[in-house]
Design an enzyme around this catalytic site. Structure first.
Site, PDB file in Angstrom:
ATOM      1  N   ASN A 184       4.699  -7.508   3.542  1.00 45.84           N
ATOM      2  CA  ASN A 184       5.377  -8.452   3.080  1.00 45.84           C
ATOM      3  C   ASN A 184       6.560  -8.800   4.238  1.00 45.84           C
ATOM      4  O   ASN A 184       7.034 -10.167   4.780  1.00 45.84           O
ATOM      5  CB  ASN A 184       7.095  -7.492   2.677  1.00 45.84           C
ATOM      6  N   PRO A 208      -2.450  -3.391  10.129  1.00 47.94           N
ATOM      7  CA  PRO A 208      -1.891  -3.907   8.929  1.00 47.94           C
ATOM      8  C   PRO A 208      -2.184  -4.297   7.486  1.00 47.94           C
ATOM      9  O   PRO A 208      -3.827  -3.882   7.456  1.00 47.94           O
ATOM     10  CB  PRO A 208      -1.623  -5.264   9.782  1.00 47.94           C
ATOM     11  N   ASP A 209      -1.490  -4.442   6.319  1.00 46.46           N
ATOM     12  CA  ASP A 209      -2.451  -5.001   5.239  1.00 46.46           C
ATOM     13  C   ASP A 209      -3.120  -6.290   5.961  1.00 46.46           C
ATOM     14  O   ASP A 209      -2.938  -7.087   6.752  1.00 46.46           O
ATOM     15  CB  ASP A 209      -1.800  -5.343   4.270  1.00 46.46           C
ATOM     16  N   GLY A 258       5.602   1.142   4.812  1.00 46.18           N
ATOM     17  CA  GLY A 258       5.285   0.751   2.793  1.00 46.18           C
ATOM     18  C   GLY A 258       5.733   1.284   1.914  1.00 46.18           C
ATOM     19  O   GLY A 258       7.100   1.537   1.876  1.00 46.18           O
ATOM     20  N   GLU A 280       9.158   4.195   6.589  1.00 45.42           N
ATOM     21  CA  GLU A 280       9.912   3.416   6.502  1.00 45.42           C
ATOM     22  C   GLU A 280       9.465   2.973   4.539  1.00 45.42           C
ATOM     23  O   GLU A 280       8.741   2.587   4.566  1.00 45.42           O
ATOM     24  CB  GLU A 280      10.146   2.286   7.974  1.00 45.42           C
ATOM     25  N   LEU A 281      10.419   3.368   3.852  1.00 45.09           N
ATOM     26  CA  LEU A 281       9.393   3.436   2.280  1.00 45.09           C
ATOM     27  C   LEU A 281      10.890   2.266   1.455  1.00 45.09           C
ATOM     28  O   LEU A 281      11.623   2.048   2.258  1.00 45.09           O
ATOM     29  CB  LEU A 281       9.870   4.670   2.015  1.00 45.09           C
ATOM     30  N   GLU A 412      11.918   0.195  -8.172  1.00 42.93           N
ATOM     31  CA  GLU A 412      11.751  -0.967  -7.671  1.00 42.93           C
ATOM     32  C   GLU A 412      10.656  -2.112  -7.891  1.00 42.93           C
ATOM     33  O   GLU A 412       9.935  -1.961  -8.120  1.00 42.93           O
ATOM     34  CB  GLU A 412      10.955  -0.657  -5.746  1.00 42.93           C
TER      35      GLU A 412
HETATM   36  P1  NAD Z   1       1.428   0.085   0.434  1.00 50.67           P
HETATM   37  O1  NAD Z   1       2.449   1.447   0.652  1.00 50.67           O
HETATM   38  O2  NAD Z   1       0.753   0.094  -0.987  1.00 50.67           O
HETATM   39  O3  NAD Z   1       0.760  -0.119   1.855  1.00 50.67           O
HETATM   40  C1  NAD Z   1       1.355   0.042   2.687  1.00 50.67           C
HETATM   41  C2  NAD Z   1       0.414   0.375   4.071  1.00 50.67           C
HETATM   42  O4  NAD Z   1       0.343   1.173   3.518  1.00 50.67           O
HETATM   43  C3  NAD Z   1      -0.812  -1.354   3.862  1.00 50.67           C
HETATM   44  O5  NAD Z   1      -1.300  -1.099   5.184  1.00 50.67           O
HETATM   45  C4  NAD Z   1      -1.419  -0.316   3.317  1.00 50.67           C
HETATM   46  O6  NAD Z   1      -3.459  -0.870   3.081  1.00 50.67           O
HETATM   47  C5  NAD Z   1      -1.699   1.522   3.069  1.00 50.67           C
HETATM   48  N1  NAD Z   1      -2.251   1.942   2.531  1.00 50.67           N
HETATM   49  C6  NAD Z   1      -2.645   1.764   1.388  1.00 50.67           C
HETATM   50  N2  NAD Z   1      -2.473   3.276   0.715  1.00 50.67           N
HETATM   51  C7  NAD Z   1      -3.241   4.370   2.553  1.00 50.67           C
HETATM   52  C8  NAD Z   1      -3.300   5.502   1.737  1.00 50.67           C
HETATM   53  N3  NAD Z   1      -3.212   6.049   1.045  1.00 50.67           N
HETATM   54  N4  NAD Z   1      -2.818   5.892   3.336  1.00 50.67           N
HETATM   55  C9  NAD Z   1      -2.848   5.078   4.565  1.00 50.67           C
HETATM   56  N5  NAD Z   1      -2.660   3.902   4.059  1.00 50.67           N
HETATM   57  C10 NAD Z   1      -2.683   3.324   3.177  1.00 50.67           C
HETATM   58  O7  NAD Z   1       2.862  -0.551   0.207  1.00 50.67           O
HETATM   59  P2  NAD Z   1       3.328  -2.456  -0.281  1.00 50.67           P
HETATM   60  O8  NAD Z   1       2.789  -2.634  -1.386  1.00 50.67           O
HETATM   61  O9  NAD Z   1       1.850  -2.414   0.817  1.00 50.67           O
HETATM   62  O10 NAD Z   1       4.866  -2.513   0.322  1.00 50.67           O
HETATM   63  C11 NAD Z   1       5.627  -2.621  -0.528  1.00 50.67           C
HETATM   64  C12 NAD Z   1       6.232  -1.466  -0.452  1.00 50.67           C
HETATM   65  O11 NAD Z   1       6.545  -0.960   1.169  1.00 50.67           O
HETATM   66  C13 NAD Z   1       7.623  -1.810  -0.450  1.00 50.67           C
HETATM   67  O12 NAD Z   1       7.749  -0.622  -1.377  1.00 50.67           O
HETATM   68  C14 NAD Z   1       8.591  -1.543  -0.340  1.00 50.67           C
HETATM   69  O13 NAD Z   1      10.301  -1.079  -0.077  1.00 50.67           O
HETATM   70  C15 NAD Z   1       7.901  -1.357   1.503  1.00 50.67           C
HETATM   71  N6  NAD Z   1       8.725  -1.729   2.186  1.00 50.67           N
HETATM   72  C16 NAD Z   1       9.459  -1.036   3.874  1.00 50.67           C
HETATM   73  C17 NAD Z   1      10.217  -0.783   4.508  1.00 50.67           C
HETATM   74  C18 NAD Z   1      11.134  -0.216   5.349  1.00 50.67           C
HETATM   75  O14 NAD Z   1      11.391  -0.254   6.517  1.00 50.67           O
HETATM   76  N7  NAD Z   1      11.865   0.492   4.055  1.00 50.67           N
HETATM   77  C19 NAD Z   1       9.787  -2.167   4.923  1.00 50.67           C
HETATM   78  C20 NAD Z   1       9.456  -3.500   4.190  1.00 50.67           C
HETATM   79  C21 NAD Z   1       8.317  -2.475   3.095  1.00 50.67           C
END
Ligand code: NAD
Length: 543
Positions: A184, A208-209, A258, A280-281, A412
């Protein structure tokens, strides 16, 4: 692609909807030619004949890039290369490492248009929202470039025995940081979060994604141009559930941004290896509009709070809590501004909101709205996809009458949807804001700044913005940013944001006398001497 996505969540728009932004700027194809993709792809650690993975430009649905995928064996190679480079880097004086960040700051500002194109092409967000990433990264680069030395320098502490024990707390780099980032905010969450790790003397293996890997690869090139040794930042890409755990398996420390669901898995894997992790979730952030708020400013602030990056912002506001006495007036002003937002996808300034990033985001957004409407909520603005603008556009949406059984109330959405709730007392507003397991960001609007800060102290979120949406706290990079509760562990920014990438090491040097019976004292005499000494130290207010 549009058949798959937009049609699944809403009907064709009819009647007046959000206006389209004027077009302009380069096309995605012109901004991201195959030659650029091929050059950037050389930055991926992927050996042999890697499988390729395709990405798509969200704005148009056209093919964007074909990128080599790393395997778990490549992740191991990445850690080996990073580890080999890290020793010499850590041996440099902090100021030499910090100079790289300051040069990067200047290069980034100069060449921002290149990365604005990439961020827009990969995420579909409006250029203004892409620029927020440039701003955030430049601020972090300047801050850690200037302040790292102070954060990392040795600190003298009172020794076990005054004068005789000299104790120093030193900060040693963790080693190789495993850094997993989402799509994002691809510039900020890849390089922005890696900068303090580098300046603290670490190497980084970043996953990264895949959707936004080009932005991270571009940032890596620029940081190398600024003086970072190339092997110090390894980038691996691939399927999250496969490559993510491989990164955690080798890391000396894990920095994850994530979803809360993935964050829990990462935390468990890191815990099993006894390595630290910052997480950071997600969030379900609330904005409180108190009765004395400047309603125009609050309405404009709510637009930024709810619809920046089409709501795909972790600190985005999804719950608006408004004092009943001003709720209707606020809603009218907020809805008018929301309906006027210009949606569009040119690689140029001019659009107020861009597109969502993926079919998954569009599906969740549409589902949350439709379920709520079916269960009795009212759409005040927006409420539908805009396939006429691009396959993944969804109008900025305000819901009223949302009740607890609706998913949009507590889950969310991570899309451009906000629900409005009314409150009568400050007590009620604070309780409602805190009634979520998340605790990331909140926003309070009032003309009485003291009251705003007093309300802030009662909110259970890692950041609170008074009379601003999120940028005031996020941009104050000397101050920590992160989540309480299900929103995470640890903080980015400030002292915590850099010290997390270090191990504290105490070096204590003893002189003249051991801390044991000596000089002919027997055990009992030593104990008596020390007991007397402790009493004196307390009386003298020694710390
Ligand atoms: P996600 O958890 O699906 O993915 C995040 C990253 O983790 C990606 O690079 C993904 O490929 C990787 N990933 C996926 N499965 C994994 C695993 N089992 N082990 C390790 N890595 C893995 O999240 P998303 O949908 O890409 O991002 C959106 C989320 O991120 C939202 O919930 C948002 O609130 C959160 N977010 C939080 C912050 C913050 O600073 N608190 C900032 C940005 C986004």
């Amino acid at each position: 692609m549009s058949d798959l996505t937009a049609d699944a969540v809403a009907t064709e728009p009819s009647g007046a909807g959000n206006p389209a932004a004027p077009g302009g700027g380069r096309t995605v194809a012109a901004a991201v030619p195959p030659s650029l993709v091929a050059r950037l792809a050389t930055g991926v650690t992927a050996t042999g004949e890697p499988d390729l993975v395709e990405t798509v430009a969200p704005l148009t649905g056209e093919r964007l890039a074909s990128l080599p995928q790393s395997t778990p064996a490549d992740v191991e190679v990445a850690f080996q290369l990073a580890r080999r480079a890290q020793g010499a880097w850590a041996a440099l004086p902090v100021r030499r490492r910090a100079a790289v960040l300051l040069r990067f700051h200047d290069l980034l500002l100069k060449r921002q248009d290149e990365v604005l194109d990439l961020v827009q092409a990969e995420t579909g967000k409006a250029r203004l929202h892409a620029f927020e990433e440039v701003l955030a990264v430049a601020m972090a680069a300047r801050h850690y470039g200037r302040a790292a030395h102070g954060y990392l320098k040795d600190k003298r502490h009172g020794g076990a025995l005054p004068v005789l024990t000299h104790a120093v707390e030193a900060r040693r780099p963790k080693g190789v940081v495993g850094h997993i980032s989402p799509w994002n905010y691809p510039l900020e969450l890849s390089v922005g979060d890696a900068l303090p790790a580098f300046v603290a003397g670490n190497a980084v293996v970043n996953k990264p994604d895949t959707q936004t890997a080009l932005t991270a690869l571009w940032a890596r090139e620029l940081l190398i141009e600024a003086g970072l040794p190339a092997d110090l930042w390894q980038i691996v890409i691939g399927d999250g559930p496969v490559i993510g755990p491989a990164v955690v398996e080798h890391a000396d420390y894990v920095s994850f941004t994530g979803s809360t669901r993935t964050g829990r898995d990462v935390a468990q894997r890191a815990a099993a290896r006894l390595v630290g992790a910052s997480l950071e979730l997600g969030g379900k952030n609330a904005m409180l509009v108190l009765a004395d708020a400047d309603l125009d400013a609050a309405a404009a602030g709510a637009v930024r709070a709810c619809f920046s990056s089409a709501g795909q912002l972790c600190i985005s506001i999804e719950r608006l809590l408004v004092h009943r006495s001003v709720a209707d007036e606020f809603l009218e002003r907020f809805a008018a501004r929301t309906r006027a937002l210009r949606l569009g996808g040119g690689l140029a300034y001019g659009a107020d909101m861009g597109s969502l990033v993926s079919a998954r985001q569009l599906e969740t957004t549409g589902r949350h709205v439709e379920e709520a409407v079916k269960a009795g909520a009212t759409v005040v603005a927006g409420g539908r996809a805009r396939p006429d603008l691009g396959p993944l556009f969804y109008e900025p949406t305000i819901l009223d009458g949302v009740t607890p059984e609706m998913a949009v109330c507590a889950e969310e959405t991570f899309g451009p949807v906000v629900s409005l709730y009314r409150f009568d007392t400050e007590e009620e507003a604070v309780a409602a804001a805190n009634s979520t397991p998340y605790g990331l960001n909140s926003s309070v609007w009032t003309r009485d700044l003291r009251r705003g800060r007093a309300v802030a102290a009662r909110l259970r979120t890692g950041t609170v913005n008074v009379n601003e949406a999120y940028a005031a706290a996020y941009g104050s990079v000397g101050s920590p940013m992160g989540g309480m509760g299900d929103s995470g562990l640890g903080r980015r920014h400030g002292a915590e944001g850099i010290l997390r990438f270090t191990e504290a090491q105490t070096v204590a040097t003893q002189r003249l006398m051991p801390i044991a019976p000596s000089f002919g004292l027997d055990d009992k005499q030593f104990a008596a001497l020390m007991t007397g000494g402790l009493r004196v130290l307390k009386a003298l207010r020694f710390k």
